[in-house]
Design a protein around this motif. Structure first.
Motif, PDB file in Angstrom:
ATOM      1  N   ASN A  16       0.948  -1.027   0.083  1.00 48.22           N
ATOM      2  CA  ASN A  16       0.292  -0.001   0.059  1.00 48.22           C
ATOM      3  C   ASN A  16       0.938   1.330  -0.116  1.00 48.22           C
ATOM      4  OD1 ASN A  16      -2.414  -1.137  -0.003  1.00 48.22           O
ATOM      5  ND2 ASN A  16      -2.164  -1.531   2.362  1.00 48.22           N
ATOM      6  N   ASN A  17       2.064   1.210   0.643  1.00 47.91           N
ATOM      7  CA  ASN A  17       2.858   2.303   0.830  1.00 47.91           C
ATOM      8  C   ASN A  17       3.579   2.730  -0.207  1.00 47.91           C
ATOM      9  OD1 ASN A  17       3.232   3.945   2.838  1.00 47.91           O
ATOM     10  ND2 ASN A  17       4.986   3.059   3.662  1.00 47.91           N
ATOM     11  N   LEU A  18       4.540   2.295  -0.708  1.00 48.46           N
ATOM     12  CA  LEU A  18       5.355   2.920  -1.661  1.00 48.46           C
ATOM     13  C   LEU A  18       5.215   2.575  -3.182  1.00 48.46           C
ATOM     14  CD1 LEU A  18       8.694   3.473   0.208  1.00 48.46           C
ATOM     15  CD2 LEU A  18       7.273   5.313  -0.665  1.00 48.46           C
ATOM     16  N   ILE A  19       4.772   1.130  -3.255  1.00 49.54           N
ATOM     17  CA  ILE A  19       4.767   0.414  -4.442  1.00 49.54           C
ATOM     18  C   ILE A  19       3.820   1.184  -5.418  1.00 49.54           C
ATOM     19  CG2 ILE A  19       5.888  -1.598  -3.487  1.00 49.54           C
ATOM     20  CD1 ILE A  19       3.412  -2.793  -5.152  1.00 49.54           C
ATOM     21  N   PHE A  20       3.735   0.834  -6.654  1.00 45.26           N
ATOM     22  CA  PHE A  20       2.685   1.418  -7.111  1.00 45.26           C
ATOM     23  C   PHE A  20       2.818   2.979  -7.502  1.00 45.26           C
ATOM     24  CE2 PHE A  20       1.294  -2.769  -7.128  1.00 45.26           C
ATOM     25  CZ  PHE A  20       1.120  -3.206  -8.281  1.00 45.26           C
ATOM     26  N   SER A  21       3.735   3.351  -7.133  1.00 44.62           N
ATOM     27  CA  SER A  21       3.978   4.889  -7.443  1.00 44.62           C
ATOM     28  C   SER A  21       3.840   5.161  -8.780  1.00 44.62           C
ATOM     29  CB  SER A  21       5.303   5.439  -6.852  1.00 44.62           C
ATOM     30  OG  SER A  21       6.358   4.720  -7.679  1.00 44.62           O
ATOM     31  N   ASN A  22       4.166   4.307  -9.472  1.00 40.75           N
ATOM     32  CA  ASN A  22       3.736   4.439 -10.961  1.00 40.75           C
ATOM     33  C   ASN A  22       2.319   3.866 -11.428  1.00 40.75           C
ATOM     34  OD1 ASN A  22       3.735   4.818 -13.783  1.00 40.75           O
ATOM     35  ND2 ASN A  22       5.726   4.088 -14.274  1.00 40.75           N
ATOM     36  N   HIS A  23       1.673   4.661 -11.041  1.00 41.78           N
ATOM     37  CA  HIS A  23       0.113   4.207 -11.636  1.00 41.78           C
ATOM     38  C   HIS A  23      -0.182   4.145 -12.912  1.00 41.78           C
ATOM     39  CE1 HIS A  23      -1.709   4.014  -7.488  1.00 41.78           C
ATOM     40  NE2 HIS A  23      -0.721   4.869  -7.136  1.00 41.78           N
ATOM     41  N   GLN A  24       0.549   4.593 -13.811  1.00 41.34           N
ATOM     42  CA  GLN A  24       0.395   4.472 -15.130  1.00 41.34           C
ATOM     43  C   GLN A  24       0.586   3.179 -15.568  1.00 41.34           C
ATOM     44  OE1 GLN A  24      -0.341   7.068 -16.999  1.00 41.34           O
ATOM     45  NE2 GLN A  24       0.063   8.203 -14.894  1.00 41.34           N
ATOM     46  N   LEU A  25       1.156   2.299 -14.785  1.00 38.37           N
ATOM     47  CA  LEU A  25       1.050   0.852 -15.076  1.00 38.37           C
ATOM     48  C   LEU A  25      -0.073  -0.101 -15.461  1.00 38.37           C
ATOM     49  CD1 LEU A  25       3.977  -0.683 -12.947  1.00 38.37           C
ATOM     50  CD2 LEU A  25       4.140  -0.428 -15.545  1.00 38.37           C
ATOM     51  N   LEU A  26      -1.130   0.555 -14.365  1.00 37.43           N
ATOM     52  CA  LEU A  26      -2.456   0.103 -14.774  1.00 37.43           C
ATOM     53  C   LEU A  26      -3.294   0.563 -16.183  1.00 37.43           C
ATOM     54  CD1 LEU A  26      -3.793   0.221 -11.213  1.00 37.43           C
ATOM     55  CD2 LEU A  26      -3.496  -2.040 -12.655  1.00 37.43           C
ATOM     56  N   LYS A  27      -2.679   1.538 -16.650  1.00 42.12           N
ATOM     57  CA  LYS A  27      -3.133   1.814 -17.878  1.00 42.12           C
ATOM     58  C   LYS A  27      -2.678   1.209 -19.214  1.00 42.12           C
ATOM     59  CE  LYS A  27      -4.375   6.281 -15.864  1.00 42.12           C
ATOM     60  NZ  LYS A  27      -3.831   7.599 -15.793  1.00 42.12           N
ATOM     61  N   VAL A  28      -1.472   0.413 -19.022  1.00 39.18           N
ATOM     62  CA  VAL A  28      -0.816  -0.092 -20.097  1.00 39.18           C
ATOM     63  C   VAL A  28      -1.266  -1.308 -20.280  1.00 39.18           C
ATOM     64  CG1 VAL A  28       1.458  -1.029 -20.680  1.00 39.18           C
ATOM     65  CG2 VAL A  28       1.096   1.090 -19.609  1.00 39.18           C
ATOM     66  N   LYS A  29      -1.537  -1.941 -21.551  1.00 41.13           N
ATOM     67  CA  LYS A  29      -2.231  -3.063 -21.851  1.00 41.13           C
ATOM     68  C   LYS A  29      -1.308  -4.360 -22.036  1.00 41.13           C
ATOM     69  CE  LYS A  29      -6.704  -2.565 -24.165  1.00 41.13           C
ATOM     70  NZ  LYS A  29      -6.771  -1.530 -25.375  1.00 41.13           N
ATOM     71  N   THR A  30      -0.099  -4.139 -22.026  1.00 38.96           N
ATOM     72  CA  THR A  30       0.973  -5.136 -22.154  1.00 38.96           C
ATOM     73  C   THR A  30       2.116  -4.382 -21.555  1.00 38.96           C
ATOM     74  OG1 THR A  30       2.191  -6.590 -23.243  1.00 38.96           O
ATOM     75  CG2 THR A  30       1.404  -4.789 -24.500  1.00 38.96           C
ATOM     76  N   LEU A  31       3.002  -5.315 -20.853  1.00 39.61           N
ATOM     77  CA  LEU A  31       4.245  -4.784 -20.110  1.00 39.61           C
ATOM     78  C   LEU A  31       5.538  -5.019 -21.119  1.00 39.61           C
ATOM     79  CD1 LEU A  31       3.446  -5.542 -16.444  1.00 39.61           C
ATOM     80  CD2 LEU A  31       3.014  -3.690 -17.649  1.00 39.61           C
ATOM     81  N   ASP A  32       4.940  -5.795 -22.180  1.00 40.14           N
ATOM     82  CA  ASP A  32       6.041  -6.231 -23.206  1.00 40.14           C
ATOM     83  C   ASP A  32       7.237  -5.170 -23.593  1.00 40.14           C
ATOM     84  OD1 ASP A  32       5.166  -8.935 -23.521  1.00 40.14           O
ATOM     85  OD2 ASP A  32       4.035  -8.321 -25.226  1.00 40.14           O
ATOM     86  N   ASP A  33       6.642  -3.890 -23.635  1.00 40.35           N
ATOM     87  CA  ASP A  33       7.650  -2.899 -24.113  1.00 40.35           C
ATOM     88  C   ASP A  33       8.352  -2.236 -22.657  1.00 40.35           C
ATOM     89  OD1 ASP A  33       6.781  -3.392 -26.636  1.00 40.35           O
ATOM     90  OD2 ASP A  33       5.208  -1.916 -26.486  1.00 40.35           O
ATOM     91  N   ILE A  34       8.074  -2.711 -21.645  1.00 40.16           N
ATOM     92  CA  ILE A  34       8.783  -2.065 -20.555  1.00 40.16           C
ATOM     93  C   ILE A  34       9.669  -2.957 -19.815  1.00 40.16           C
ATOM     94  CG2 ILE A  34       8.645  -1.443 -18.055  1.00 40.16           C
ATOM     95  CD1 ILE A  34       5.629  -0.777 -18.238  1.00 40.16           C
ATOM     96  N   HIS A  35      11.197  -2.668 -20.071  1.00 41.16           N
ATOM     97  CA  HIS A  35      12.178  -3.537 -19.637  1.00 41.16           C
ATOM     98  C   HIS A  35      12.179  -3.904 -18.102  1.00 41.16           C
ATOM     99  CE1 HIS A  35      14.878  -2.896 -23.118  1.00 41.16           C
ATOM    100  NE2 HIS A  35      14.727  -1.764 -23.311  1.00 41.16           N
ATOM    101  N   SER A  36      12.649  -4.958 -18.139  1.00 35.48           N
ATOM    102  CA  SER A  36      12.703  -5.583 -16.696  1.00 35.48           C
ATOM    103  C   SER A  36      13.085  -4.742 -15.490  1.00 35.48           C
ATOM    104  CB  SER A  36      13.301  -7.085 -16.541  1.00 35.48           C
ATOM    105  OG  SER A  36      14.513  -6.924 -16.868  1.00 35.48           O
ATOM    106  N   TYR A  37      14.333  -4.103 -15.818  1.00 37.21           N
ATOM    107  CA  TYR A  37      14.687  -3.351 -14.808  1.00 37.21           C
ATOM    108  C   TYR A  37      14.130  -2.026 -14.721  1.00 37.21           C
ATOM    109  CZ  TYR A  37      17.210  -1.190 -18.835  1.00 37.21           C
ATOM    110  OH  TYR A  37      17.743  -0.610 -20.050  1.00 37.21           O
ATOM    111  N   GLN A  38      13.088  -1.644 -15.844  1.00 39.05           N
ATOM    112  CA  GLN A  38      12.153  -0.515 -15.411  1.00 39.05           C
ATOM    113  C   GLN A  38      11.110  -0.856 -14.614  1.00 39.05           C
ATOM    114  OE1 GLN A  38      13.019   2.850 -16.246  1.00 39.05           O
ATOM    115  NE2 GLN A  38      11.179   3.059 -14.945  1.00 39.05           N
TER     116      GLN A  38
END
Lengths: 577, 577
Positions: free
Chosen positions: B21-43
């Protein structure tokens, strides 16, 4: 090498309990020494193989010391998590840009890197954690954010000394809190202090003091230090014998005794206002040590950097400002121990306007001396104690959040600066301090909670191996022990070595097996306890178990009982050692 | 503050399970993305709050990442201690004098300190541990001395990249062994490799390869690399489809196919002998990559530093030595793929004595290419695989003990150099590598052994709080879980978030409670297993427990059963995830 051909060679070459056979006692000279009184605790830590000091102020942790360290860190983890702090591990490499914003880059104690100008080796992490939290854009519902870590810190100590007490690399628990208001920050501050209290009182059980302290370079307006009392400690505390208030000498304020005599002669200390246009001249009895006391609360705009300058430097700066000397202002501060008949040093300015001149009297602006009156209760007398600082709590306010523009969104969706606190415990320092305060002529006495082993096992000569194996099978796994298995070391020397090591209990298997003999090496630091745990157990079962204990002519406490009661008795004994 | 007045404010403000609940998902944009294919694992590691990269190559570990890290380090600790290694923690500050003795001080990747010229930030600890062991003056009975540590290492990487895979500060498990003879050193070497094997095979359960490797700068004559296979890996391995031997491309030796054609044209690569008096000219097919292969075993006195020099530099050095050119020696080495009809480049020396000229033929001195014959078995074909190196074992011999005069007393009481080995596992690198190889379009898939939580708990809308509390009471304490309790995040998004996180099992409490629904997110990497643990349990109890499982149209595996069987079923599932 082919994966399918890797032989399964797993075997335990060493038992973990026989760690003492391997690297420790490299200094066999210790056994030839009659008393360890003349060996410094940090030398003994090395001679016994807890640590190795590779260079001044730089420590390698050996298996024995690491066991002690691990027990200590897990106690601290538990206490921090009990009050809701979450563990982080920030990098030791910290970026210059942040330190410039908080004005701490040009600290000569910061280790900097040759290859890359942009980084220091962090001695503390206010900058990095504040930046990290800032980047999360939290709102008031996410607060408090409570973080801690246990990691190596670095300080370019020009004269590293006393082993673990003042090193260039050291282990710290540092914690940081981010709250939405002063009141919430105070709640967090109290929470951390209660965690510390439980750690020092209920885990380590060693005598400690909590002292009001000066915030020093780190800033903020409230801070407390946590100290172990020790006559060779570098800190001086003053404690009131009536209200019990304890303060670091820098923060302690005393009043003179009722029948005191006013000072015959005074010394002066200059300070400047922030705009450098007001000279504050502080007069105090000759021979005493100047201290600001409540002065900073009376005169709020004092330039704190002038506290570290000589009178000459300050006067130079005062005269060099553009304003005409005749327009400058002057404040005279008189220590309460000074009156009209006290000889004052000459005032360096001969011409000034009377209107620009003001006076503050009746303040105490010197460090206390033994037996002066406590300013807190105005009743008791102050007594000094030497101590070793091992922990510190700071209320920081918005000092760092403002410098780094770190804000949260309030209920009204307005950005506001975090109210912060930071809280340190010197982990490696605590090991060094406990070594120092527990050492006697025979060696260390570790509190059971951090002892590398719960007990030592010593086998008397000519005892059958099968009895030793039988005994080991009865020992609970939670009770770790060491055993020196070198045949060349005599029975007596094995006992001596284990005393040196400071393990709280030595269990001896002799000819009377299955009767076990215990020798207590540990110390019951809480000597005001009505009843120790083992005494309660003894009352319940002592007779039935045929459990016997005695304190012999050398003051050594011994217990005798059947091995079947070993776990219960040892566990009860450890609770107070 | 007075000790006796400290309030007991202990309370658990946060449950440790609600870390998300606290610090993760600071990047809420992730939920708007359909696939994580284009996001590098380290990102993604950063966006999900496992780590925060404060600067290129510099990592702060956040609570979520730290949980993963801690599980990994405790697995490694267990495996190292099983084979008798003892844990140390050496300082990160290491003394110049030792590095000068081993000739490694002038490495441009060593971080050095501005304040103090005498120290570097250690990237590895051969120097310090050898010195430490030397100072113990051990004798043969104390050997082997087996040491390991898990600590931050530093390397001034000019182009830090790929997050945790190539950082300036990184976490390593480094181990060092000190033996009395070559044979004992080999036993230790095998022992460590068996510990690694168990760690990779039985703990992580991910597909890996063990490759013969070049010892590189670290020295020594035998070394193996441990790799995860991954198409974006920076390393190339060659594996034989017959004998199964795997080698790093630098160490791999191939033979041409039976029906190969000799090269039409050759290239040349010069090397020098240690005395710089012999020019070794190596001819190999144009277009192939030169590699020493077994050359160093045929010609033993090659100056290894000339491997990194251009032909021009080498020729310059050869001509500049004092000896008359006419007296110098020449060795021609011909790759097996070259014959009399191959065009060779002009030889730069026109005048030489025939007696000073010798020739080596039939060696393979180029890197393999796909489908060439394996030199090991001379039967199978070699196939290349891309991989990420995560571990390395080295037999060092006496390279470091000789340079640092580190000796033990032999049975005959003679001082002899230690036979050493060193063994690394890149801890932070493994996290980065597993993130990379496990990531799919929905997020990570952590092996259960290092997943930050054993399962995620998701509560469907309108489920009574009392059911949730009831369920939590049935969960074994050994099964840690997280729960996203933010009401603003929909049920579906909570499932999505937990998939992103990569926790192997998602437990859903819905209207059917006490029936629990499990969704499997983890992967069974060992796909050749005859029977998984949960299948065995199902055969025994499935019917009686009313346990149902299915794989739906999207390939998602689901299980349904009464909450009373939750612990048994989840524990069995985790064994293969």
């Amino acid at each position: 090498m082919k994966a399918r051909n890797v032989p399964n060679l797993i075997q335990k070459r060493f038992k973990s309990s026989s760690i003492t056979n391997n690297l420790i006692f490299s200094n066999h000279q210790l056994l030839k020494v009659k008393t360890l009184d003349d060996i410094h605790s940090y030398q003994l830590l090395q001679d016994l193989g807890f640590i190795h000091q590779s260079n001044a102020g730089i420590t390698h942790w050996l298996p024995l010391g690491l066991k002690t360290l691990r027990k200590l860190t897990s106690l601290i983890r538990k206490r921090m998590e009990e009050v809701g702090f979450e563990e982080f591990e920030l990098s030791s490499l910290s970026n210059k840009s942040l330190w410039e914003k908080t004005g701490r880059w040009n600290n000569s104690e910061l280790y900097k890197l040759k290859n890359d100008d942009n980084f220091c080796l962090a001695p503390t992490h206010e900058e990095e954690i504040t930046e990290l939290v800032r980047l999360q854009n939290p709102n008031y519902k996410n607060l408090p954010i409570l973080t801690y870590q246990i990691s190596r810190k670095y300080r370019y100590e020009k004269r590293p000394r006393m082993g673990l007490l003042r090193g260039r690399e050291f282990l710290m628990k540092d914690a940081y809190s981010f709250d939405s208001s002063y009141n919430n920050a105070m709640k967090t501050y109290d929470l951390v202090n209660s965690a510390y209290y439980n750690f020092f009182k209920n885990d380590l059980k060693l005598p400690f003091e909590i002292a009001k302290a000066d915030s020093g370079d780190i800033g903020g307006s409230m801070s407390h230090e946590w100290h172990f009392l020790n006559e060779r400690g570098e800190d001086t505390l003053f404690k009131c014998d009536s209200c019990g208030t304890v303060s670091n000498v820098e923060k302690a304020v005393s009043l003179p005794l009722d029948d005191f005599e006013f000072a015959k002669e005074a010394e002066v200390r200059y300070l400047l206002s922030k705009d450098n246009e007001t000279l504050i001249s502080c007069y105090y009895p000759k021979g005493r040590v100047f201290s600001t006391g409540y002065l900073l609360e009376y005169i709020e705009d004092i330039d704190l950097s002038t506290l570290n300058l000589s009178n000459e430097k300050i006067f130079e700066r005062f005269q060099s400002s553009e304003e005409d000397l005749i327009l400058k202002k002057f404040i005279r501060v008189m220590d309460i121990r000074i009156n009209d008949s006290t000889d004052l040093p000459d005032f360096p300015i001969k011409v000034f306007q009377k209107n620009n001149f003001s006076m503050v009297t009746d303040l105490s602006i010197v460090e206390p001396i033994e037996n002066e009156i406590c300013d807190e209760c105005e009743e008791g007398k102050l007594h000094s104690e030497k101590a070793i600082e091992v922990g510190h709590t700071f209320y920081l306010g918005t000092k760092y959040s403002a410098a780094l523009s770190a804000k949260f969104f309030s209920k009204d969706n307005k950005p506001e600066f975090f109210e912060m606190g930071c809280y340190g415990i010197g982990i490696s320092r605590i090991i060094g301090a406990i070594a120092e305060i527990s050492k006697d002529s025979q060696g260390f006495k570790w509190p059971a909670a951090i002892s590398p082993f719960e007990f030592s096992l010593v086998v008397a000569p000519k005892v059958e191996a099968s009895n030793v194996e039988d005994f080991k099978l009865t020992v609970n796994k939670s009770l770790s022990f060491n055993q020196i298995e070198n045949d060349k070391i005599s029975f007596g020397n094995k006992i001596r070595m284990n005393k040196m090591l400071g393990v709280p209990i030595i269990a001896i298997i002799g000819k009377e097996y299955p009767i076990i003999e215990l020798e207590i090496r540990g110390k019951r630091w809480e000597q005001d306890k009505l009843k120790y745990e083992y005494e309660k157990l003894f009352e319940l079962n002592g007779e039935e178990w045929n459990w016997r204990f005695e304190i012999n002519e050398n003051g050594i406490e011994k217990h005798f009982f059947h091995k079947d009661h070993f776990n219960a008795i040892v566990e009860s004994l450890l609770k107070d050692l």
